[in-house]
Scaffold this motif. Sequence first.
Motif, mmCIF file in Angstrom:
data_model
loop_
_atom_site.group_PDB
_atom_site.id
_atom_site.type_symbol
_atom_site.label_atom_id
_atom_site.label_comp_id
_atom_site.label_asym_id
_atom_site.label_seq_id
_atom_site.Cartn_x
_atom_site.Cartn_y
_atom_site.Cartn_z
ATOM 1 N N LEU A 88 16.349 -79.982 96.731
ATOM 2 C CA LEU A 88 15.461 -81.068 96.543
ATOM 3 C C LEU A 88 13.975 -80.708 96.899
ATOM 4 C CD1 LEU A 88 17.228 -84.462 97.766
ATOM 5 C CD2 LEU A 88 17.164 -83.555 95.328
ATOM 6 N N GLN A 89 13.051 -81.179 95.815
ATOM 7 C CA GLN A 89 11.742 -80.938 96.072
ATOM 8 C C GLN A 89 11.238 -82.210 96.931
ATOM 9 O OE1 GLN A 89 10.238 -78.165 95.602
ATOM 10 N NE2 GLN A 89 12.151 -77.336 94.603
ATOM 11 N N PRO A 90 10.034 -82.325 97.483
ATOM 12 C CA PRO A 90 9.361 -83.230 98.346
ATOM 13 C C PRO A 90 9.096 -84.552 97.368
ATOM 14 C CG PRO A 90 7.991 -81.301 98.682
ATOM 15 C CD PRO A 90 9.074 -80.820 97.533
ATOM 16 N N GLY A 91 9.981 -85.706 97.752
ATOM 17 C CA GLY A 91 9.988 -86.974 97.017
ATOM 18 C C GLY A 91 11.103 -87.048 96.157
ATOM 19 N N GLU A 92 11.743 -86.004 95.703
ATOM 20 C CA GLU A 92 13.026 -85.957 95.110
ATOM 21 C C GLU A 92 14.111 -86.779 96.022
ATOM 22 O OE1 GLU A 92 12.477 -82.658 91.755
ATOM 23 O OE2 GLU A 92 13.808 -82.352 93.408
ATOM 24 N N SER A 93 15.090 -87.478 95.228
ATOM 25 C CA SER A 93 16.214 -88.237 95.784
ATOM 26 C C SER A 93 17.536 -87.988 95.311
ATOM 27 C CB SER A 93 15.949 -89.580 96.373
ATOM 28 O OG SER A 93 15.562 -90.258 95.052
ATOM 29 N N LEU A 94 18.657 -88.226 95.917
ATOM 30 C CA LEU A 94 19.885 -88.260 95.170
ATOM 31 C C LEU A 94 20.930 -89.422 95.757
ATOM 32 C CD1 LEU A 94 20.752 -84.371 95.244
ATOM 33 C CD2 LEU A 94 20.035 -85.785 93.196
ATOM 34 N N TYR A 95 21.505 -89.942 94.987
ATOM 35 C CA TYR A 95 22.549 -91.020 95.602
ATOM 36 C C TYR A 95 23.870 -90.241 96.047
ATOM 37 C CZ TYR A 95 19.280 -94.743 94.126
ATOM 38 O OH TYR A 95 18.495 -95.708 94.160
#
Length: 222
Positions: A88-95
Amino acid sequence: MKRIFALVLALTICLFSAAALAEGKLTVTEKNLIQLDGSDVAYFFAKVENTGDDAIGVGTGKLVAFSADDEVLISEDYVSTSPNAAILQPGESLYVREWLWESALASSDIADYKFSMGTDDYGAPLKFVPCEATVEMNDGYIYITLTNDTEETQYGLYITAALHDAEGNLIFVSDQSVDNVGIHPGSTVTFRMYIDSDVVEYYANAGIEPAAVDAYVCCEAE
């Protein structure tokens, strides 16, 4: 000469400090665990975000749930995001979505739980594809629509959708992977994702309705 040396030393320290401060950080920003009434089944949902300032690999998570007497009812060591093994790059998210089946739940209620997500040195960076999402609770489906605006057929898509209630609480996550179907350039497709009927019934009995849907479509970046 001493002045030049001091200047070089100060610059080196600044560069080293900046590099040291640049690091990724995985943060669990949302989570929810529901236990179905009169059942030995529970669902766990969460959102994991890189709140740092550098890329970071997502590992597996650990979930532990307790009864009112601090008895361990659930212990899962390999809870994963959708997709897993990602960077993940900064600010990216996953559920996260985890279906739980434990015999202890049939006779005990979950009073508390803890969840943490580990990191990993390996993984694949992701490319996120723009999409739109709607939900129809009467039909029991979430609809995800996307258009391939690239010049190449897209394979290996991961599709994830999350429902939130009026207070912004995470109440459901659904995910699926599409490996053997290619989306041709310029094509628009809609994926239909099933909402588990027992979850629909649980929230209907509790008087909770989804007010917003968040979705992402991604694939491994080239």
